[in-house]
Design an enzyme around this catalytic site. Structure first.
Site, PDB file in Angstrom:
ATOM      1  N   GLY A   1      41.256  50.996  31.622  1.00 60.29           N
ATOM      2  CA  GLY A   1      39.806  51.003  31.518  1.00 60.29           C
ATOM      3  C   GLY A   1      39.162  50.565  32.816  1.00 60.29           C
ATOM      4  O   GLY A   1      38.187  51.139  33.281  1.00 60.29           O
ATOM      5  N   ALA A   2      39.736  49.511  33.415  1.00 52.72           N
ATOM      6  CA  ALA A   2      39.238  48.983  34.680  1.00 52.72           C
ATOM      7  C   ALA A   2      40.305  48.054  35.243  1.00 52.72           C
ATOM      8  O   ALA A   2      41.259  47.686  34.562  1.00 52.72           O
ATOM      9  CB  ALA A   2      37.922  48.243  34.483  1.00 52.72           C
TER      10      ALA A   2
ATOM     11  N   ASN B   1      40.485  44.051  40.769  1.00 51.43           N
ATOM     12  CA  ASN B   1      40.773  43.753  42.163  1.00 51.43           C
ATOM     13  C   ASN B   1      39.637  42.927  42.762  1.00 51.43           C
ATOM     14  O   ASN B   1      38.470  43.296  42.659  1.00 51.43           O
ATOM     15  CB  ASN B   1      40.904  45.053  42.969  1.00 51.43           C
ATOM     16  CG  ASN B   1      41.709  46.104  42.247  1.00 51.43           C
ATOM     17  OD1 ASN B   1      42.885  45.920  41.970  1.00 51.43           O
ATOM     18  ND2 ASN B   1      41.070  47.215  41.925  1.00 51.43           N
TER      19      ASN B   1
ATOM     20  N   GLU C   1      35.641  42.331  33.733  1.00 50.56           N
ATOM     21  CA  GLU C   1      36.228  42.387  35.070  1.00 50.56           C
ATOM     22  C   GLU C   1      35.637  41.325  35.994  1.00 50.56           C
ATOM     23  O   GLU C   1      36.343  40.759  36.834  1.00 50.56           O
ATOM     24  CB  GLU C   1      36.031  43.779  35.679  1.00 50.56           C
ATOM     25  CG  GLU C   1      36.611  44.910  34.837  1.00 50.56           C
ATOM     26  CD  GLU C   1      38.055  44.677  34.431  1.00 50.56           C
ATOM     27  OE1 GLU C   1      38.856  44.219  35.271  1.00 50.56           O
ATOM     28  OE2 GLU C   1      38.379  44.938  33.258  1.00 50.56           O
TER      29      GLU C   1
ATOM     30  N   HIS D   1      37.261  38.050  35.537  1.00 49.23           N
ATOM     31  CA  HIS D   1      38.575  37.993  36.181  1.00 49.23           C
ATOM     32  C   HIS D   1      38.498  37.474  37.616  1.00 49.23           C
ATOM     33  O   HIS D   1      39.513  37.033  38.164  1.00 49.23           O
ATOM     34  CB  HIS D   1      39.204  39.389  36.221  1.00 49.23           C
ATOM     35  CG  HIS D   1      40.028  39.711  35.019  1.00 49.23           C
ATOM     36  ND1 HIS D   1      41.029  38.901  34.556  1.00 49.23           N
ATOM     37  CD2 HIS D   1      40.024  40.807  34.200  1.00 49.23           C
ATOM     38  CE1 HIS D   1      41.608  39.467  33.500  1.00 49.23           C
ATOM     39  NE2 HIS D   1      41.008  40.611  33.259  1.00 49.23           N
TER      40      HIS D   1
END
Length: 858
Positions: A268-269, A272, A305, A308
């Site tokens: 999905g993603a 980074n 994300e 993260h």
């Protein structure tokens, strides 16, 4: 001291900084690279072992900083994805530089450094190159120490064709033309991080102007033709970055933050640091044409994300067995962030459906603990599942509720502060939470992470009706439960005869406990708020009292009751009549997630029912949903206006239930008419109904409808339309149309990122599962060779629907999988096989009595 397994790298040479130069050639699908790596040698060695896969290392040299240099011979250990640099003279303890030249292929398997084709609505197309390195794919792009605890800093330079955009983790610090049609772009050094977080992208990416958020420049990127779809992502990304920085009370760890959509993307993603990459449907959206669920997906994935950047990037697990420290926290923070952005979406109620999915997996013998040993790198793929993400997030929410929000938040800050730019283990988290709260977190919560499964808390009323007897045991759908115990934070609510509502909390840390009551209960609810990661099972008397008091439960609690009762029926703890009666009592419910759980139960009954029972099931489903749909209608008055997002989701659920499973002729006719009207521009289609209408048109459609939905897929103006109409093609019932859909999945017209899910859509339906399995067998080698390895097992997760195929199809599929093991996602396939057995057992148990049970509750 245990011996180091061969797939793990020795610790005598450690990287400190990588200076990387890449020159991708999009036309030839290849790249060349150079790496200068600053290393620290801890013990004398004449060999340097590092990771490399599918790379040709043409030159390797080692030099001391004083200038002494020696060539290294290169050999490979393909089975371990390692390269060995052998030196004539040993390297003594100290600091050195390794100089490497290498080349590789821009692969089409959406891993490592790969190539992706973009297409614009105006017909133009071309190539981009992008990376996806999690879990252990950085080694396919450059020789490296590809283990998460071997952190280093990275300086990346990209040499690409003039006119293309080059991106990496950090800010661009220089860009110069080389005079040969190429441009060299150099990026600042990153912070210390793991190899799997290094990222690059090269192509005609178009980026928004930088938006400063707490001093951090933020941009959204896409390929040509998608620029108008970036607005929501920018708004959501700015909110997430600001919200999370404030929650953690800690600066964002990078120097910029780009979110870019890549046309082909297996996941999905991917988080980074500084360059987050996405599947297009998870980042780009037209708010005027997308449903609330599609808008929420973009906001939620962006929040996940962004979380993260702290959990995973700033602080990283030591090895892949601790991936829950990344993913469960990102899921938990995604929910907090999205709830702060749009409270009216009620994401914590919707998370009840994710909780149910996690507990459904956790009730299998083949489940695993949240923190589970990971050996070989390919075993890490099994860790990216609902146990890590959703059960892990459930446990975190349970801990937060147990400790209190303030103590939990202080503990999280302490954990991040202690381990920033380093690695951590679960024990480090427990330590931080115990210091912040003063509570014995390790003793209380350790069992939830370290052992598989979850408890079933049985609730019984004492003979004199003055107390409750609570007991716990391991919940399993099939098989004898083990003797595991959990420390269960039980919260319960009950009402006495005079209407007084009382609350009680306890830690159930033994097999059973007695809870005194203030009087005989009119009703009792165990797991108040549905925050606990366990199931509640009531004795008959208390179950019927609770069914009579559904108005005293909030939506999340009603959802939990529906899921627990249905799970009890599958496991044989209650009769089928119990969930059916509960569904009937919830006809007046107006929560979309409650109806989603009801529809899921009916969907499984559709799979396991005898053929002659299907008309009764469809008729009962129509009767069940009729009054709710009559109340909410098609929502024509809301098109183009503000609307209640929960009501919009409910309407879509009901249309799908009535028109697909219920085969309601009026709803099917209306769906076709509304698609006609939208295509002819006579009246707009409500965005929240677009997917439901496509699915209903397919369910009752023939060849003209197949062609029409296929045309919509080919002409899709945005990622959401592309996904909705492609997936709708899996919903036809005629064998010849099912075959066409399966052939489409194997063609070049469908991206390999989407093909496994299209086949899964057919495999998951009673009408299509046998044909789908035939195609899977016939094309197994093609699929395993050309589809992303991380996605292939996703298709097989729909295997349990073969319980509805009859004949020897389940045995045939099981025999095939015995002789054709799946190396990546092996546990997910084992779980699908176990679910198939559970479905077969349910079919045997309810076969022939379904019409009778439904008739009694009509």
């Amino acid at each position: 001291m245990s011996e180091r397994p061969p797939y793990r790298l020795p610790r005598d040479v450690l990287p400190e900084h990588y200076a990387l130069v890449f020159e991708p050639d999009l036309a030839s699908a290849s790249f060349r690279g150079e790496a200068t790596v600053d290393v620290r040698v801890l013990a004398s060695t004449s060999q340097v072992v590092l990771n490399a896969a599918e790379l040709d290392i043409s030159e390797a040299r080692a030099s001391a900083h004083e200038g002494d240099e020696q060539e290294a011979a290169v050999s490979y250990r393909p089975e371990e994805e390692q390269a060995v640099l052998s030196l004539r003279s040993p390297l003594e303890p100290g600091r050195y530089q390794l100089h490497l030249r290498f080349s590789g292929k821009l692969n089409d398997l959406l891993r490592g450094f790969y190539r992706s084709r973009w297409r614009s609505p105006d017909g133009s197309s071309g190539w981009v190159a992008a990376t996806h390195f999690e879990s252990t794919e950085a080694r396919r792009a450059f020789p490296c120490w590809d283990e998460p605890d071997l952190k280093a800093t990275f300086g990346v330079t990209l040499i690409a064709d003039e006119g293309l955009t080059a991106l990496s983790n950090a800010q661009e610090i220089s860009s110069e033309s080389l005079g040969n049609g190429k441009r060299r772009t150099t990026f600042a050094d990153t912070v210390k991080m793991s190899t799997y977080l290094v990222a690059m992208a090269v192509g005609p990416f178009e980026l928004t102007s930088p938006k400063m958020v707490d001093g951090v420049p933020l941009r959204i990127g896409s390929v040509p033709g998608r620029g108008a779809l970036r607005g929501l992502a920018e708004e959501a990304a700015a909110h997430a970055l600001s919200f999370l920085r404030g929650y953690f009370d800690m600066p964002y760890p990078g120097d910029k933050l780009d979110h870019i959509a890549v046309p082909d993307f297996a996941a999905g993603a991917m988080e980074n640091l500084g360059l987050v990459t996405y599947r297009e449907a998870a980042l780009l959206v037209d708010p005027e044409r997308a449903s609330q669920a599609e808008l929420q997906r973009v906001v939620s994935v962006v929040a996940h994300e962004t979380a993260h950047m702290w959990f995973g990037d700033l602080v990283t697990m030591r090895w892949w067995d601790g991936i829950w420290l990344n993913e469960a926290f990102a899921t938990f923070m995604e929910l907090l962030t999205t709830d702060a952005y749009k409270p009216e979406w009620e994401v914590w109620t919707s998370f009840g459906a994710d909780r149910a999915r996690a507990l459904a997996t956790d009730g299998l013998r083949s489940t695993r603990a949240i923190e589970h040993p990971v050996g070989r790198p390919e075993e890490a793929d099994d860790m990216f599942d609902e146990i890590t993400y959703d059960k892990g997030a459930c446990v975190l929410r349970m801990i937060e509720r147990y400790l209190g929000e303030d103590s939990f938040r202080r503990g999280i800050h302490l954990y991040l502060d202690r381990h920033h730019h380093a690695n951590a283990a679960t024990t480090d988290l427990w330590d931080a939470l115990e210091i912040a709260s003063g509570e014995p977190v390790r003793a209380t919560m350790g069992t939830w992470v370290s052992q598989p499964g979850h408890p079933l808390v049985t609730v019984e009323l004492s003979t004199d009706r003055s107390s409750l007897q609570l007991s716990q045991r391991h919940f399993l759908f099939q098989g004898a439960p083990g003797d595991r115990l959990w420390v269960v934070p039980v919260t319960l609510r009950y009402a006495t005869a005079d209407g007084t509502v009382r609350h009680h909390q306890l830690l159930l840390d033994k097999r059973s406990a007695v809870v005194p009551l203030a009087g005989e209960p009119a009703w009792v609810l165990v797991n108040e708020g549905a925050w606990g990661t366990y199931r509640a099972h009531y004795c008959d008397s208390l179950r019927q009292r609770l069914f009579a008091a559904l108005g005293q439960l909030d939506a999340r609690e009603r959802l939990g009751l529906v899921n627990d009762t249905w799970a009890g029926a599958i496991a044989g703890l209650v009769s089928l009549s119990d969930p059916v009666r509960l569904w009937s009592l919830l006809q007046a419910d107006r929560d979309p997630d409650v109806w989603g759980a009801i529809a899921a139960g009916l969907g499984l009954l559709e799979v396991v029912a005898n053929e002659d029972e299907l008309p009764a099931l469809r008729r009962w489903a129509r009767q069940l949903a009729a009054s709710a749909f009559a109340d909410v209608g098609w929502g024509d008055e809301e098109v183009g206006t503000g609307h209640n997002p929960r009501l919009a989701r409910l309407r879509a659920r009901l249309v799908t239930l009535l028109g697909a499973l219920g085969a309601d002729p009026e709803v099917r006719a209306q769906a076709r008419q509304r698609l006609d009207d939208a295509d002819a521009r006579r009246s707009p289609m409500h965005p929240d109904l677009a997917t439901a209408i496509a699915q209903v048109v397919a369910a009752g459609g023939a060849e003209p409808e197949w062609e029409r939905l296929y045309a919509h897929y080919k002409d899709a103006a945005n990622p959401q339309d592309e996904v909705r109409y492609l997936h709708a093609l899996a919903g036809f019932s005629q064998p010849e149309l099912i075959q066409r859909t399966l052939e489409l999945a194997l063609s070049d017209e469908v991206r390999t990122q989407d093909a496994p899910y299209l086949v899964a859509g057919v495999l998951g339906r009673r009408e299509g599962c046998a044909l789908a399995w035939q195609v899977i067998e016939a094309n197994w080698d093609h699929m395993t060779a050309h589809w992303p390895p991380s996605s292939f097992h996703r298709m097989l997760e729909l295997l349990p629907a073969l319980a509805g195929a009859g004949g020897d199809w389940p045995a045939r599929a099981t025999a095939w999988l015995d002789s054709h093991p799946v190396l990546r996602g092996e546990r997910k396939v084992a779980q699908a096989r176990e679910r198939l057995g559970i479905n077969l057992a349910l079919r045997q148990r309810v076969a022939g009595q379904l019409a009778t049970v439904l008739g009694r509750s009509a």
